[in-house]
Enzyme design. Structure first.
Site, PDB file in Angstrom:
ATOM      1  N   GLU A   1       0.825  -1.223   0.000  1.00 58.85           N
ATOM      2  CA  GLU A   1       0.000   0.000   0.000  1.00 58.85           C
ATOM      3  C   GLU A   1       0.853   1.264   0.000  1.00 58.85           C
ATOM      4  O   GLU A   1       0.477   2.269  -0.603  1.00 58.85           O
ATOM      5  CB  GLU A   1      -0.956  -0.033   1.203  1.00 58.85           C
ATOM      6  CG  GLU A   1      -2.031  -1.110   1.042  1.00 58.85           C
ATOM      7  CD  GLU A   1      -2.863  -1.297   2.292  1.00 58.85           C
ATOM      8  OE1 GLU A   1      -2.282  -1.624   3.353  1.00 58.85           O
ATOM      9  OE2 GLU A   1      -4.093  -1.114   2.224  1.00 58.85           O
TER      10      GLU A   1
ATOM     11  N   GLU B   1      -3.692  -9.775   3.354  1.00 61.95           N
ATOM     12  CA  GLU B   1      -4.545  -9.568   4.531  1.00 61.95           C
ATOM     13  C   GLU B   1      -5.648 -10.606   4.656  1.00 61.95           C
ATOM     14  O   GLU B   1      -6.021 -11.025   5.754  1.00 61.95           O
ATOM     15  CB  GLU B   1      -5.168  -8.165   4.493  1.00 61.95           C
ATOM     16  CG  GLU B   1      -4.199  -7.033   4.825  1.00 61.95           C
ATOM     17  CD  GLU B   1      -3.400  -6.538   3.625  1.00 61.95           C
ATOM     18  OE1 GLU B   1      -3.350  -7.241   2.596  1.00 61.95           O
ATOM     19  OE2 GLU B   1      -2.822  -5.440   3.723  1.00 61.95           O
TER      20      GLU B   1
HETATM   21  N1  T1G Z   1       4.069  -8.334  11.730  1.00 65.30           N
HETATM   22  C1  T1G Z   1       4.835  -8.711  12.777  1.00 65.30           C
HETATM   23  N2  T1G Z   1       5.710  -9.739  12.711  1.00 65.30           N
HETATM   24  C2  T1G Z   1       5.809 -10.373  11.549  1.00 65.30           C
HETATM   25  C3  T1G Z   1       5.041 -10.021  10.419  1.00 65.30           C
HETATM   26  C4  T1G Z   1       4.144  -8.939  10.548  1.00 65.30           C
HETATM   27  N3  T1G Z   1       3.374  -8.524   9.536  1.00 65.30           N
HETATM   28  N4  T1G Z   1       5.365 -10.863   9.407  1.00 65.30           N
HETATM   29  C5  T1G Z   1       6.306 -11.675   9.891  1.00 65.30           C
HETATM   30  N5  T1G Z   1       6.581 -11.396  11.166  1.00 65.30           N
HETATM   31  C6  T1G Z   1       7.559 -12.060  12.052  1.00 65.30           C
HETATM   32  C7  T1G Z   1       7.189 -13.517  12.278  1.00 65.30           C
HETATM   33  O1  T1G Z   1       6.287 -13.637  13.355  1.00 65.30           O
HETATM   34  C8  T1G Z   1       8.531 -14.112  12.577  1.00 65.30           C
HETATM   35  O2  T1G Z   1       8.847 -13.809  13.913  1.00 65.30           O
HETATM   36  C9  T1G Z   1       9.494 -13.318  11.699  1.00 65.30           C
HETATM   37  O3  T1G Z   1       8.783 -12.113  11.351  1.00 65.30           O
HETATM   38  C10 T1G Z   1       9.879 -14.021  10.416  1.00 65.30           C
HETATM   39  O4  T1G Z   1       8.682 -14.464   9.745  1.00 65.30           O
HETATM   40  C11 T1G Z   1      -3.376  -1.818   6.898  1.00 65.30           C
HETATM   41  C12 T1G Z   1      -2.401  -3.651   8.639  1.00 65.30           C
HETATM   42  C13 T1G Z   1       6.915 -11.819   5.525  1.00 65.30           C
HETATM   43  C14 T1G Z   1       6.562 -13.749   3.934  1.00 65.30           C
HETATM   44  O5  T1G Z   1       0.174 -10.840   6.428  1.00 65.30           O
HETATM   45  O6  T1G Z   1       3.676 -13.731   5.226  1.00 65.30           O
HETATM   46  O7  T1G Z   1      -0.537  -4.804   6.335  1.00 65.30           O
HETATM   47  O8  T1G Z   1       8.883 -16.095  14.811  1.00 65.30           O
HETATM   48  O9  T1G Z   1       9.077 -16.924  10.059  1.00 65.30           O
HETATM   49  O10 T1G Z   1       9.059 -17.550   6.215  1.00 65.30           O
HETATM   50  O11 T1G Z   1      -3.491  -3.374   5.185  1.00 65.30           O
HETATM   51  O12 T1G Z   1       6.165 -13.774   7.643  1.00 65.30           O
HETATM   52  O13 T1G Z   1      10.991 -14.978  14.148  1.00 65.30           O
HETATM   53  O14 T1G Z   1       9.689 -14.156  16.123  1.00 65.30           O
HETATM   54  O15 T1G Z   1       7.197 -16.046   8.602  1.00 65.30           O
HETATM   55  O16 T1G Z   1      10.675 -15.665   5.700  1.00 65.30           O
HETATM   56  C15 T1G Z   1      -0.124  -8.129   6.092  1.00 65.30           C
HETATM   57  C16 T1G Z   1       2.678 -11.917   7.105  1.00 65.30           C
HETATM   58  C17 T1G Z   1      -0.306  -7.480   7.415  1.00 65.30           C
HETATM   59  C18 T1G Z   1       2.538 -10.782   6.165  1.00 65.30           C
HETATM   60  C19 T1G Z   1       8.260 -13.874   5.809  1.00 65.30           C
HETATM   61  N6  T1G Z   1       1.107  -8.849   6.113  1.00 65.30           N
HETATM   62  N7  T1G Z   1       4.015 -12.449   7.046  1.00 65.30           N
HETATM   63  O17 T1G Z   1       8.216 -15.285   5.839  1.00 65.30           O
HETATM   64  O18 T1G Z   1       9.645 -15.783   7.903  1.00 65.30           O
HETATM   65  S1  T1G Z   1      -1.834  -6.661   7.476  1.00 65.30           S
HETATM   66  C20 T1G Z   1       1.167 -10.186   6.258  1.00 65.30           C
HETATM   67  C21 T1G Z   1       4.414 -13.371   6.141  1.00 65.30           C
HETATM   68  C22 T1G Z   1      -1.545  -5.097   6.912  1.00 65.30           C
HETATM   69  C23 T1G Z   1      -2.729  -3.020   6.278  1.00 65.30           C
HETATM   70  C24 T1G Z   1      -2.642  -4.158   7.244  1.00 65.30           C
HETATM   71  C25 T1G Z   1       5.775 -13.940   6.303  1.00 65.30           C
HETATM   72  C26 T1G Z   1       6.867 -13.344   5.391  1.00 65.30           C
HETATM   73  P1  T1G Z   1       9.660 -14.827  14.811  1.00 65.30           P
HETATM   74  P2  T1G Z   1       8.577 -15.901   9.099  1.00 65.30           P
HETATM   75  P3  T1G Z   1       9.440 -16.147   6.360  1.00 65.30           P
END
Ligand code: T1G
Length: 691
Positions: A102, A122
């Protein structure tokens, strides 16, 4: 959090919030302050926004979700970026997800690294983009493609992003240098803002087809349906009135049980890998493994390892069986090529790491041997004895058994500390779940190695203790029995399947049994017949079906009839079930959908509480992951233990007591369930007790 690097007229703004640059409060504030400063600074001609470390940003900070939102809000930060009087270029690398995507949509231009990807995931958390994504993306790439991306949450590669018009360029060399050059070229040019652009018209046929697809794929989930609404809004209204609607939907969804459940699953998938007692224990490096038995399971396991980059030696007892196994492996790869998942070069490279053998000594050079031979204790003990004699003492030996006792097997081996269970689910190269079964003598190093292997295979690896069925099959046996009991009390298989499918299960238990083959259950029943407690309630209907040749889908009939592969209710089964039920002398009644669901779910939870108390599963979240990833439990319900908390434990306890009153000794209400219900606690409180 935010670093500024002036490069001539362009300033590079770098988001730095490890591990994934989530847009936490500090990042949002830093971004806002930096943009305002740069916008006001006459020395700055243009801005590039980039991410430090492995990724641009993974979007909103999931750890802030479900709590009161902290200022500044991301949509406001993004609006400020778009309003900037100077050109802004976004340089995407790694994964630009959610809020990260975004931010890019508010920029003047977008450039992506060739190995980068972008998406709005999301929906996978039960949400919709909340910072303009649903309103800006249709304006950029058209409503049909936008709906596809928003409703599926899939990530697109740099190449696809370019083809869709989601990015303006793909970097040929150095991403940041090219982004800076692009920004420089925009200085002095008129700025076009995406939010002011109209949504391009869509081909009505393509739009209707996409809407229909999204509805069909939603399967009980509400967020994809919200995507349709929001893209419709973008088409019908100006950005200024569309954005508040998007925001309202975002907050509604954030408060929904579905999003709560999906966020629980996201956290559980990451938490499961944290095993405190294994902290500091280094897993062994393993690059070459052996698989014994090249049946459906063994060949699937071999493919799973080949796909993950391991070398695999595949062993069978005879040349003929080995050839059949190789044919199976080849068949799986040919199918992958045909479906476009891999290309011919990849197929040949993977197969080049496969060595077939009929000689046990060929396994001596591997670091891990997995036996996937016939599920029979005598066969396994004989094999383990031979492995113990032929292999070095340090070779890790694993069994893929689904039910047999690992302690008995370990006795057949010298150095039983190297013995472990690796319980794959069929098809092993596809299913995400891996139960890692820890026997009494399994060493911590071997356990840590099992977990590391699970990670390399990109599976969800859950540690289970030794018992009949480990975590998943033990729960399954319990709730399947309840389903059969209901057949004796007036329910029909199709009613039970329909109730559980309405709950969100991919398939009801009787349909699943037809798919797997009833002969498996039959063989197991025969094996256990001698030791079955004669007082225990037992439903012999599977025997009757198998005696009549109704082995399930492969026989064209089981609990259902299969005509051209399609499942149909069979009046013969209705008659058989009714006559058996009448013969039991039990009172007959009809069941509501809610009653069926409650009885099955309560049974899962009650058994889950038993295995937690026994230490078979370490945490409730381990059980949730097993049921969701191996047994078709809907992920948007968060697994049975999360469901229990949401339903309320006192209510569940009352239902468990009612079942126990009916089934007598065979159904013991779990003391842990009583204890939690009485003290007002939840299963979730056991997930991270030390935090
Ligand atoms: N927020 C906080 N922590 C996150 C995170 C996030 N969005 N994404 C990953 N982590 C942490 C995860 O818990 C882990 O922590 C570490 O990063 C490595 O992740 C308004 C509000 C990015 C593809 O849904 O899909 O934007 O266990 O083990 O396999 O619209 O994480 O090491 O302590 O998964 O390399 C939308 C979710 C949010 C992305 C990386 N975003 N993340 O994968 O490593 S909604 C998502 C992923 C939003 C707006 C709204 C994957 C990854 P720890 P990992 P990975």
């Amino acid at each position: 959090m935010i670093h500024l690097h002036p490069r001539g007229q362009v300033t590079l703004l770098e988001i730095d919030n490890p591990p994934v640059n989530a847009t936490s409060q500090a990042v949002r504030q830093g971004l806002l302050d930096a943009i305002e400063r740069l916008d006001a600074d006459p020395a700055v001609g243009a801005i590039v926004i980039a991410g430090a470390g492995r990724t641009f940003t993974a979007g909103g900070d999931i750890t802030e979700f479900g709590k009161p939102p902290l200022l500044p809000h991301l949509p406001d930060v993004i609006t400020r970026i778009e309003a900037c009087a100077k050109p802004v270029v976004v340089a995407w690398h790694g994964t630009a997800l959610g809020g990260g995507c975004e931010i890019g949509l508010a920029a003047t231009k977008r450039i992506i690294a060739p190995d980068g990807s972008v998406g709005l995931p999301e929906v996978k958390l039960g949400l919709m983009p909340g910072a303009g994504g649903t309103q800006r993306l249709p304006r950029l790439i058209g409503p049909v493609a936008a709906l596809d991306l928003i409703a599926s949450g899939r990530m697109v590669s740099a190449k696809e992003a370019l083809a869709l018009g989601l990015v303006d360029a793909m970097a040929a060399g150095h991403l940041r240098d090219e982004a800076i050059a692009l920004a420089e070229s925009l200085i002095g040019q008129p700025l076009e803002r995406l939010s002011a652009r109209p949504v391009p018209p869509a081909d009505p046929v393509a739009w209707d087809a996409m809407v229909a697809k999204v509805k069909k794929d939603a399967k009980g989930r509400i967020a994809p349906l919200a995507a349709i609404q929001l893209v419709e809004t973008a088409r019908a209204e100006p950005f200024a009135s569309g954005q508040p609607k998007e925001r309202a939907t975002f907050f509604d969804l954030m408060a929904s049980p579905q999003s709560k459940a999906l966020r629980h699953m996201f956290m559980a998938e990451r938490e499961v890998a944290r095993v405190p007692e294994l902290a500091g224990i280094a897993p062994r490096e393993i690059g070459h493994i052996g698989v014994i038995g090249a049946g459906t399971m063994g060949s699937g396991i071999a493919v799973a390892f080949l796909d993950a980059g391991f070398s695999v030696t595949l062993m069978e007892a005879s040349e003929a069986a080995l050839q059949a196994g190789l044919d199976r492996v080849n068949g799986l790869y040919l199918r992958s090529v045909k479906s476009g998942r891999i290309d011919e070069t990849i197929r040949l490279e993977r197969l080049s790491r496969l060595t077939p053998t009929t000689e046990i000594k060929a396994l001596a050079e591997t670091g891990l041997v997995i036996e996937a031979v016939f599920e029979d204790m005598a066969v396994k003990l004989d094999l383990l004895g031979r492995l113990g004699a032929a292999l070095p003492a340090e070779t890790i030996i694993a069994t893929n058994t689904s039910y047999l006792d690992l302690e008995v097997m370990a006795d057949a081996l010298p150095h039983p500390e190297r013995f472990i269970g690796l319980h794959f689910f069929s098809p092993a190269h596809v299913m995400k779940l891996l139960e890692i079964v820890r026997a009494r003598r399994t060493s911590k190093e071997v356990l840590a190695t099992g977990l590391a292997i699970g990670r390399r295979l990109r599976k969800i690896a859950v540690i289970a203790g030794v018992c009949d069925g480990f975590i998943g099959n033990r729960l399954l046996a319990r709730y399947r029995a309840q389903c059969e009991f209901m057949l004796e009390e007036g329910a029909l298989p199709q009613e039970i399947d329909a109730a559980l499918e309405a709950f969100g299960f991919a398939m009801g238990p009787f349909a699943v049994q037809d798919l797997a083959g009833l002969d498996i259950a039959w063989a197991r029943r025969k094996r256990l017949a001698a030791t079955r407690d004669p007082a225990a309630r037992d439903v012999p209907l599977v025997d009757r079906l198998c005696e009549a040749g109704r082995f399930g889908q492969k026989a064209g009939k089981g609990w259902y009839l299969y005509v051209d592969g399609k499942r149909q209710v069979d009046p013969e089964i209705d008659a058989l079930v009714r006559s058996h039920a009448a013969g039991t002398g039990r009172a007959q009644r009809s069941f509501t959908t809610a009653e069926i669901q409650s009885r099955v779910l309560t049974t899962m939870v009650n058994e889950g509480a038993h295995i937690l108390a026994e230490g078979i599963a370490a945490r409730p979240l381990d059980i949730d992951l097993v049921l969701v990833n191996g047994y078709g439990f809907p992920n948007w319900r968060g697994g049975p233990m999360h469901y229990a908390d949401e339903t309320g434990l006192p209510r569940l306890l009352a239902e468990a007591e009612a079942i126990a009153a009916r089934d007598g000794q065979a159904y013991a209400v779990a003391p842990l369930l009583r204890e939690l219900a009485a003290s007002g606690r939840t299963f979730a409180s056991l997930n991270t007790p030390d935090r």
